[in-house]
Each structure stands twice: as structure tokens, then as C-alpha cells.
Design a protein around this motif. Structure first.
Motif, mmCIF file in Angstrom:
data_model
loop_
_atom_site.group_PDB
_atom_site.id
_atom_site.type_symbol
_atom_site.label_atom_id
_atom_site.label_comp_id
_atom_site.label_asym_id
_atom_site.label_seq_id
_atom_site.Cartn_x
_atom_site.Cartn_y
_atom_site.Cartn_z
ATOM 1 N N LEU A 57 6.386 7.172 -18.341
ATOM 2 C CA LEU A 57 6.109 6.182 -19.382
ATOM 3 C C LEU A 57 6.393 4.796 -18.814
ATOM 4 O O LEU A 57 7.494 4.526 -18.344
ATOM 5 N N MET A 58 5.373 3.940 -18.840
ATOM 6 C CA MET A 58 5.512 2.572 -18.337
ATOM 7 C C MET A 58 5.482 1.636 -19.540
ATOM 8 O O MET A 58 4.451 1.509 -20.205
ATOM 9 N N ILE A 59 6.626 0.996 -19.815
ATOM 10 C CA ILE A 59 6.752 0.149 -21.001
ATOM 11 C C ILE A 59 6.801 -1.317 -20.598
ATOM 12 O O ILE A 59 7.626 -1.723 -19.786
ATOM 13 N N PRO A 82 17.560 2.644 -20.891
ATOM 14 C CA PRO A 82 17.275 1.455 -20.088
ATOM 15 C C PRO A 82 17.185 0.188 -20.923
ATOM 16 O O PRO A 82 16.803 0.220 -22.088
ATOM 17 N N VAL A 83 17.551 -0.918 -20.301
ATOM 18 C CA VAL A 83 17.247 -2.236 -20.840
ATOM 19 C C VAL A 83 15.902 -2.594 -20.228
ATOM 20 O O VAL A 83 15.729 -2.540 -19.011
ATOM 21 N N THR A 90 8.863 -1.382 -17.254
ATOM 22 C CA THR A 90 10.030 -0.534 -17.030
ATOM 23 C C THR A 90 9.471 0.883 -16.970
ATOM 24 O O THR A 90 8.780 1.313 -17.895
ATOM 25 N N VAL A 91 9.738 1.601 -15.889
ATOM 26 C CA VAL A 91 9.169 2.929 -15.690
ATOM 27 C C VAL A 91 10.219 3.982 -16.014
ATOM 28 O O VAL A 91 11.323 3.967 -15.473
ATOM 29 N N GLY A 103 15.780 11.904 -19.646
ATOM 30 C CA GLY A 103 15.105 10.696 -19.205
ATOM 31 C C GLY A 103 15.801 10.067 -18.017
ATOM 32 O O GLY A 103 17.026 10.159 -17.873
ATOM 33 N N ALA A 104 15.012 9.449 -17.153
ATOM 34 C CA ALA A 104 15.524 8.697 -16.013
ATOM 35 C C ALA A 104 14.643 7.480 -15.836
ATOM 36 O O ALA A 104 13.456 7.496 -16.150
ATOM 37 N N TYR A 105 15.238 6.420 -15.316
ATOM 38 C CA TYR A 105 14.485 5.179 -15.093
ATOM 39 C C TYR A 105 14.926 4.509 -13.824
ATOM 40 O O TYR A 105 15.938 4.849 -13.256
#
Length: 105
Positions: A57-59, A82-83, A90-91, A103-105
Motif C-alpha cells: 500500500l502506497m499512501i 507509520p507517520v 509512505t510504503v 504491517g511493516a513500513y
């Protein structure tokens, strides 16, 4: 069959643009790579996320918006959500094992 004289092509994943709105359900069936530009602060759901599915997911936070993950209950590998980056994407990688979404980022 054997692989003699066969041509193998690299698999391609579907890239899906999430339509921003007040109610967004993150569904891996839409594509393994999904982009999302926020138009406001959002709290997505993941009612269609099945065990064994995963997605990237790319936000894009738009203009300093945030995502709250409370309805999904993501277990973050780093211990916290994530922030979002103030520019660009933010991936985040999400995957489900049993009844838990990680989830991981």
C-alpha cells in the motif's frame, strides 16, 4: 510437460488506485500494489482481507493527513503505525496470517 523450448515471462502485479472517500475498505483482491492519495484523515477497514493475502500500500498523505488503523487492528512489526511522509509515498506492506493482519513500513 517439460520446459524445453518454452518461453517464460515475468509475472506482473495489478496496480490499483484506491478512490479516496469517507469509507475505504482495503481489499488485496483489487491488486497487489495499491496507491491511495488521502483527501482527509481516514480510518480504513479491511473486511475482505483473507488469511494468506498480502499487498503493498502506497499512501500519499495529500496535505498532511493521517491514517488511523484502529478498525483493522494491524500488528505493526516495528511496534507502532507509520507517520506518513510529508512528500511522496509512505510504503506499507500488509499481510494476514490466521486472523491477524501484520504491517511493516
Amino acid at each position: 510437460q517439460t520446459l524445453t523450448n518454452k518461453t517464460l515471462t515475468a509475472p506482473k502485479d495489478t496496480i490499483y488506485a484506491i478512490s479516496d472517500g469517507g469509507s475505504v475498505d482495503i481489499d488485496p483482491a483489487n491488486g497487489g500494489i495499491q496507491t491511495w492519495t488521502l483527501g482527509a484523515n481516514r480510518t480504513p477497514t479491511a473486511s475482505s482481507f483473507a488469511a494468506g493475502q498480502s499487498m503493498t500500500l502506497m499512501i500519499d498523505d495529500g496535505t498532511a493527513y493521517a491514517v488511523t488503523w484502529t478498525t483493522i487492528g494491524v500488528t505493526w512489526i516495528s511496534g507502532s503505525s507509520p507517520v506518513l511522509a510529508t512528500s511522496g509515498y509512505t510504503v506499507i506492506v500488509l499481510w494476514k496470517v490466521g486472523s491477524t493482519i501484520y504491517g511493516a513500513y
